[in-house]
Design a protein around this motif. Sequence first.
Motif, short mmCIF file in Angstrom:
data_model
loop_
_atom_site.label_atom_id
_atom_site.label_comp_id
_atom_site.label_asym_id
_atom_site.label_seq_id
_atom_site.Cartn_x
_atom_site.Cartn_y
_atom_site.Cartn_z
N HIS A 167 -6.97 -15.93 23.94
CA HIS A 167 -6.54 -16.74 25.08
C HIS A 167 -6.95 -18.20 24.90
O HIS A 167 -7.86 -18.53 24.13
N ALA A 168 -6.28 -19.05 25.68
CA ALA A 168 -6.58 -20.48 25.70
C ALA A 168 -7.42 -20.81 26.93
O ALA A 168 -7.12 -20.35 28.03
N PHE A 169 -8.47 -21.60 26.71
CA PHE A 169 -9.35 -22.04 27.78
C PHE A 169 -9.16 -23.54 27.99
O PHE A 169 -9.04 -24.30 27.02
N THR A 170 -9.15 -23.95 29.25
CA THR A 170 -8.88 -25.36 29.56
C THR A 170 -10.03 -25.94 30.39
O THR A 170 -10.90 -25.22 30.87
N GLY A 171 -9.99 -27.29 30.54
CA GLY A 171 -11.10 -27.95 31.20
C GLY A 171 -12.35 -27.98 30.34
O GLY A 171 -13.47 -28.06 30.83
N TRP A 172 -12.16 -27.93 29.04
CA TRP A 172 -13.26 -27.90 28.07
C TRP A 172 -13.84 -29.30 27.92
O TRP A 172 -13.12 -30.30 27.90
N ASP A 173 -15.17 -29.37 27.77
CA ASP A 173 -15.84 -30.67 27.62
C ASP A 173 -15.90 -31.13 26.16
O ASP A 173 -16.49 -32.17 25.86
N GLY A 174 -15.31 -30.36 25.24
CA GLY A 174 -15.23 -30.80 23.84
C GLY A 174 -16.44 -30.47 23.01
O GLY A 174 -16.54 -30.91 21.86
N ARG A 175 -17.35 -29.65 23.53
CA ARG A 175 -18.55 -29.28 22.77
C ARG A 175 -18.70 -27.77 22.75
O ARG A 175 -18.30 -27.08 23.68
N CYS A 176 -19.28 -27.27 21.66
CA CYS A 176 -19.64 -25.85 21.63
C CYS A 176 -20.83 -25.67 20.69
O CYS A 176 -21.11 -26.53 19.85
N LEU A 177 -21.52 -24.56 20.87
CA LEU A 177 -22.65 -24.20 20.03
C LEU A 177 -22.44 -22.76 19.59
O LEU A 177 -22.18 -21.87 20.41
N ILE A 178 -22.54 -22.53 18.29
CA ILE A 178 -22.42 -21.19 17.72
C ILE A 178 -23.73 -20.88 17.01
O ILE A 178 -24.13 -21.60 16.09
N THR A 179 -24.43 -19.86 17.45
CA THR A 179 -25.68 -19.48 16.80
C THR A 179 -25.49 -18.19 16.02
O THR A 179 -24.84 -17.25 16.49
N GLN A 180 -26.06 -18.17 14.83
CA GLN A 180 -26.05 -16.99 13.96
C GLN A 180 -27.51 -16.66 13.64
O GLN A 180 -28.03 -17.01 12.58
N ALA A 181 -28.18 -16.02 14.60
CA ALA A 181 -29.63 -15.82 14.49
C ALA A 181 -30.01 -15.01 13.26
O ALA A 181 -31.01 -15.32 12.59
N ASP A 182 -29.24 -13.97 12.96
CA ASP A 182 -29.60 -13.13 11.82
C ASP A 182 -29.36 -13.83 10.50
O ASP A 182 -29.95 -13.49 9.48
N ALA A 183 -28.50 -14.85 10.50
CA ALA A 183 -28.27 -15.65 9.29
C ALA A 183 -29.12 -16.91 9.26
O ALA A 183 -29.11 -17.64 8.26
N GLY A 184 -29.81 -17.21 10.37
CA GLY A 184 -30.79 -18.29 10.37
C GLY A 184 -30.22 -19.68 10.52
O GLY A 184 -30.82 -20.64 10.03
#
Length: 291
Positions: free
Chosen positions: A208-225
């Motif tokens: 799906h498409a999400f709108t009203g986005w502030d243009g930032r995101c954070l993706i964490t991969q804890a097991d990959a460090g």
Amino acid sequence: MPTTLLHLEDRLTRLSLIPAIGGSIANWTSKQTGQPLLRPSDEQALASGSPRRLACYPLAPWSNRIAEGGFECPDGWLALEPNTDHDPYPIHGSAWQQAWQVDEHSSNHARLSLNSSLPFAYRAEQFIDLCDGQLSLRLRVTHLDANPAWHGIGFHPYLPRTAQTQLRALAQTVWKANGNTLPEQQRAIPPDWNFSQLSRLPNDLVDHAFTGWDGRCLITQADAGYELACEVRGADYFLLFCPTGRDFFCFEPVSHPINAHHLPGKPGLRLLQYGQSIELEFRLSYQPLTG
């Protein structure tokens, strides 16, 4: 299809491009750990000749699906045929299905270009830079057809997914799709898809498409460090694709929602005259986790 790779690197990461296959990224990895920061492409993936098997590719002159066999332009109807064997709709434009040329290349920079006549004349350029673990992707598309046309752009990265993968991306609404994967209306974001706080990805299918986005995101991969902090300029939307039972997901910064050519007001699309351009920049910053 040729699989010649173009290599870039900075102090922290290595990147390989494959211009002949849709101007795509093949691999982006950490130098220290060898961890893939985008979904890795093995020899089979490279030999497939398909950007859908690789790490990331550009979207132009539209993103995702268009219904009704085309769309209306000021000079008349532009007919489109399905461009894959897996989807009944034309999808993701035409830039990803053509070979790009290399205009510039240094140890940490590349500029790729494509002169396309499909479905109308346009020139696409990608500016790719690495600096201290930050990957900067800038896409510029210039309309070169005598008749004006609607344009949209984006990037389609595939990211590794494990049980510990988490996402934070603040949005206001989601375009809910019907059974044909086309949106009907904007709705409140359900709790399982609300990523205003760092959250695990849902187990059910999301496309799906999400709108009203502030243009930032954070993706964490804890097991990959590590984590990726992402910023976008030129996009108010993101598409989230989480297939069930797969080891990847897609977080796609795009200028418009799915099937925007047939939504009221054509949200996010730009009507370009000859010589006019549209741009989008996507920056992903790699940061090793500590503690």
